[in-house]
Design an enzyme around this catalytic site. Structure first.
Site, mmCIF file in Angstrom:
data_model
loop_
_atom_site.group_PDB
_atom_site.id
_atom_site.type_symbol
_atom_site.label_atom_id
_atom_site.label_comp_id
_atom_site.label_asym_id
_atom_site.label_seq_id
_atom_site.Cartn_x
_atom_site.Cartn_y
_atom_site.Cartn_z
ATOM 1 N N HIS A 212 0.862 -1.401 -0.027
ATOM 2 C CA HIS A 212 -0.154 0.079 -0.025
ATOM 3 C C HIS A 212 0.878 1.140 -0.009
ATOM 4 O O HIS A 212 1.887 1.403 0.212
ATOM 5 C CB HIS A 212 -1.049 0.032 1.331
ATOM 6 C CG HIS A 212 -2.199 -0.951 1.157
ATOM 7 N ND1 HIS A 212 -2.029 -2.288 1.374
ATOM 8 C CD2 HIS A 212 -3.385 -0.658 0.476
ATOM 9 C CE1 HIS A 212 -3.223 -2.787 1.341
ATOM 10 N NE2 HIS A 212 -3.988 -1.922 0.709
ATOM 11 N N GLU B 144 -11.387 8.206 6.342
ATOM 12 C CA GLU B 144 -11.497 9.720 6.121
ATOM 13 C C GLU B 144 -12.468 10.290 7.142
ATOM 14 O O GLU B 144 -13.165 9.576 8.138
ATOM 15 C CB GLU B 144 -12.791 9.955 4.849
ATOM 16 C CG GLU B 144 -11.936 9.491 3.451
ATOM 17 C CD GLU B 144 -11.573 7.974 3.659
ATOM 18 O OE1 GLU B 144 -12.322 7.155 4.137
ATOM 19 O OE2 GLU B 144 -10.464 7.563 3.043
ATOM 20 N N SER C 25 -6.157 2.146 -2.340
ATOM 21 C CA SER C 25 -5.223 1.290 -3.122
ATOM 22 C C SER C 25 -6.000 1.586 -4.579
ATOM 23 O O SER C 25 -6.519 2.432 -4.905
ATOM 24 C CB SER C 25 -5.287 -0.302 -2.832
ATOM 25 O OG SER C 25 -6.698 -0.660 -3.130
HETATM 26 I I1 8IG Z 1 -11.862 -2.124 3.950
HETATM 27 O O1 8IG Z 1 -13.832 3.594 4.581
HETATM 28 C C1 8IG Z 1 -11.614 0.389 3.637
HETATM 29 N N1 8IG Z 1 -10.746 0.659 3.242
HETATM 30 N N2 8IG Z 1 -9.947 5.252 2.740
HETATM 31 N N3 8IG Z 1 -11.892 4.504 3.681
HETATM 32 C C2 8IG Z 1 -10.682 4.128 3.108
HETATM 33 N N4 8IG Z 1 -10.186 2.958 2.996
HETATM 34 C C3 8IG Z 1 -10.981 1.844 3.286
HETATM 35 C C4 8IG Z 1 -12.295 2.180 3.861
HETATM 36 C C5 8IG Z 1 -12.739 3.343 3.948
HETATM 37 N N5 8IG Z 1 -12.730 0.876 4.217
#
Ligand code: 8IG
Length: 275
Positions: free
Chosen positions: A97, A196, A215
């Site tokens: 990531h 977020e 990603s």
């Molecule tokens: I699984 O709500 C997963 N990955 N940015 N936001 C972000 N990445 C995530 C989320 C999410 N859920």
């Protein structure tokens, strides 16, 4: 730039990794690559079953040049080579990531290795937050387009790659033949690793985003640069921040994946051999 510049050209490193992959798996060329995101790992055995796998070889990513160990619980640092019919599938059980801070070249090294191994198409999956309340946890959604909020590109130099129809309309149509109930949405890649704020989710909605994650967009760009056809599928594992009123939790993500595993496995197992 805060990160160090790699001493080896990333495309050369990917060719070295592909050569070692061929040696370790005994498979000279692969045809289709699949990257499994958060929540998708439980689907891997179902994929092989539905694809009609005849032979499976598993290797550690760290046995190939340029890969570093997997950093997240529920991500496994392995690559499977699956022979199904006349196709060889290359399945990455984990990804690097952006938030790991190893640089964008490390993030897309698997994609470039797959291209160097012969793959003409790649299926990028992820676990993500969803902005539509009708997407309950465990709902798969086809990615129709993306917004890259990392502020970065995997491409260096004056190489102006076109991203129109990045997420193959042909492959999306194929998925909907297999499962007509599949919805589509615009995926927004945030840098992470924090989720977020509710205000940021308000911004995503205003921008036309439907899915939020950490990603896929950078990998899709590298795949297009390498000339591969791209299919992106998100598994909505949680409602995006501020929508349900509940805090977000990584355990919830893993559980949504386990619950959706057989549906995801069947979808991928039926789609991937036709890609
Ligand atoms: I699984 O709500 C997963 N990955 N940015 N936001 C972000 N990445 C995530 C989320 C999410 N859920």
């Amino acid at each position: 730039m805060t990160e160090s510049t790699p001493t080896t050209d990333p495309h050369d490193l990917a060719r070295e990794a592909a050569a070692r992959l061929a040696e370790l798996t005994g498979v000279e060329r692969h045809d289709v690559a699949l990257v499994l995101g958060s929540g998708w790992l439980p689907a891997v055995d179902a994929i092989a079953e539905h694809a009609g796998a005849e032979a499976v070889v598993e290797i550690e990513t760290t046995d190939l040049p340029g890969f570093s160990p997997a950093a997240v619980v529920g991500h496994s640092g392995k690559i499977r080579s699956i022979r199904a019919g006349d196709r060889s599938l290359l399945v990455f059980l984990s990804r690097t990531h952006f938030y790991e801070g190893k640089g964008v070249a490390a993030v897309v090294h698997g994609v470039r290795t797959a291209a160097a191994a012969g793959c003409r198409a790649i299926v990028l999956t992820n676990g993500c937050g969803g902005l539509k309340e009708t997407w309950s946890p465990g709902t798969p959604v086809l990615i129709s387009d993306h917004i890259n909020l990392t502020g970065r590109s995997p491409i260096e130099g004056a190489h102006f790659v076109d991203l129109t129809d990045l997420y193959s309309p042909r492959l999306r149509a194929l998925c909907r033949e297999v499962d007509p109930s599949l919805d589509e949405g615009v995926y927004v890649q945030f840098p992470g690793p924090h989720y977020e704020t509710p205000a940021e989710i308000g911004m995503v909605r205003a921008m036309g985003g439907h899915l939020v994650g950490m990603s896929t967009a950078l990998e899709a760009i590298a795949a297009r640069e390498a000339g591969m056809e791209v299919l992106g599928i998100s598994l909505v594992t949680n409602l995006a921040a501020g929508i349900s009123g509940e805090p977000l939790d990584h355990a919830e993500v893993l559980e949504a994946g386990r619950a959706a595993a057989s549906r995801m496995g069947e979808l991928l197992g039926r789609v991937v051999p036709r890609v």
